[in-house]
Design an enzyme around this catalytic site. Sequence first.
Site, short mmCIF file in Angstrom:
data_model
loop_
_atom_site.label_atom_id
_atom_site.label_comp_id
_atom_site.label_asym_id
_atom_site.label_seq_id
_atom_site.Cartn_x
_atom_site.Cartn_y
_atom_site.Cartn_z
N ARG A 52 0.77 -1.11 -0.09
CA ARG A 52 -0.07 -0.16 -0.10
C ARG A 52 0.82 1.27 0.02
O ARG A 52 0.55 2.23 -0.65
CB ARG A 52 -1.06 0.00 1.29
CG ARG A 52 -1.93 0.89 1.29
CD ARG A 52 -3.09 0.83 2.26
NE ARG A 52 -2.49 1.01 3.46
CZ ARG A 52 -3.16 0.87 4.74
NH1 ARG A 52 -4.45 0.65 4.67
NH2 ARG A 52 -2.75 1.03 6.03
N LYS A 151 -2.43 7.02 1.07
CA LYS A 151 -2.20 7.46 2.75
C LYS A 151 -1.10 8.53 2.83
O LYS A 151 0.13 8.18 3.04
CB LYS A 151 -1.98 6.08 3.21
CG LYS A 151 -2.28 6.05 4.70
CD LYS A 151 -2.15 4.78 5.30
CE LYS A 151 -2.04 4.76 6.87
NZ LYS A 151 -3.15 5.73 7.48
N GLU A 184 -16.25 6.54 7.33
CA GLU A 184 -15.30 5.76 8.30
C GLU A 184 -15.45 6.75 9.37
O GLU A 184 -16.22 7.60 9.62
CB GLU A 184 -14.08 5.58 7.51
CG GLU A 184 -13.38 6.79 6.91
CD GLU A 184 -12.05 6.27 6.44
OE1 GLU A 184 -11.43 5.14 6.33
OE2 GLU A 184 -11.29 7.43 5.84
N1 PMP Z 1 -9.23 4.77 7.58
C1 PMP Z 1 -8.09 5.69 7.87
C2 PMP Z 1 -8.34 7.21 7.16
C3 PMP Z 1 -6.79 5.66 8.56
O1 PMP Z 1 -6.03 6.48 8.50
C4 PMP Z 1 -6.60 4.25 8.92
C5 PMP Z 1 -5.57 3.79 9.63
N2 PMP Z 1 -4.47 3.61 8.78
C6 PMP Z 1 -7.76 3.10 8.43
C7 PMP Z 1 -8.96 3.49 8.01
C8 PMP Z 1 -7.40 1.56 8.76
O2 PMP Z 1 -6.42 1.12 8.06
P1 PMP Z 1 -5.63 -0.11 8.43
O3 PMP Z 1 -6.60 -1.15 9.07
O4 PMP Z 1 -4.94 -0.22 7.21
O5 PMP Z 1 -4.86 0.49 9.51
#
Ligand code: PMP
Length: 298
Positions: A52, A151, A184
Amino acid sequence: MSSQIFLNGEFVERDDAKLSVFDHGLLYGDGIFEGIRVYDGNVFKLAEHIRRLYDSAKSILLDIPYTQDEMCELVCETVRRNALTGAYIRLVVTRGPGDLGISPYICKGAQVFIIAEQLSMFPQKLYEEGITAVTAATRRNRTDALNPKIKSLNYLNNVLIKIEAQAAGANEAIVLNTEGYVVEGSGENIFIVRDNVLYTPPAYLGALEGITRATIIELAHELGYVVKEEPFTRHDVYVADEVFLTGTAAELVPVVEVDKRVVADGHPGPVTKALHQAFQQCTRHVGMKVYSKEEAIS
Ligand code: PMP
């Protein structure tokens, strides 16, 4: 607190880990990052996180001076150097030092640093009892303006949402997209449960494609639950039987109140609990062994 931080090819003490004030990561949020966890000496889903990261890098035309395999090894080495069996890792790649202009082409090359420390996002009690959430007035960045699949270090949208949660006296905030669909949390994906079926918003609404989210979907299938990735609204959250958030930092945390509406009976429900248990088992068995526990504890 003393820790060894990987910074541009070497390990340095926490206090010596310094970057230029001309780094565009700082001046413009021009950079990318990953949050990764270590459980029992295993780096959980490391290859997925690194993939990622490199996808984010490609999207913003950022050259990372390591191969994906080398980056995996650097993450493991950071964990080993700090003798940690459980940790949260922050891996950051910035555009590097440039001048005050916005153009990345003047920058002298990516800066890479890796921090491994202990982190629990919420007090332990809240993982058992559940957290409260409010809906943020701030909407998620539109995917056609800044795609949340990248990200990036540009997390101000998320910061503003977290500020709203805390200003409202809640633990977290739920964010909607500009069309009003639930996306989210400030830094977590969201799931709701209704009549034993799990629902999570599709990533195209503006959510990050969370690695914990993918893990939970897999585990839910293994436990025999139906999971639907489809849009839903705040109303659906209010009337859900269960609500929970997932993320590397937050892990899996139940939500028991949303905008003052108590979720079901106000306690984490059976599906959340079953998935939490499955998640705990799985995080301890999947991953890349960085060392045995015995080696780490001196
Ligand atoms: N949404 C956002 C905006 C985030 O910053 C994160 C954390 N990285 C997640 C969802 C969860 O992603 P992950 O399970 O890959 O950490």
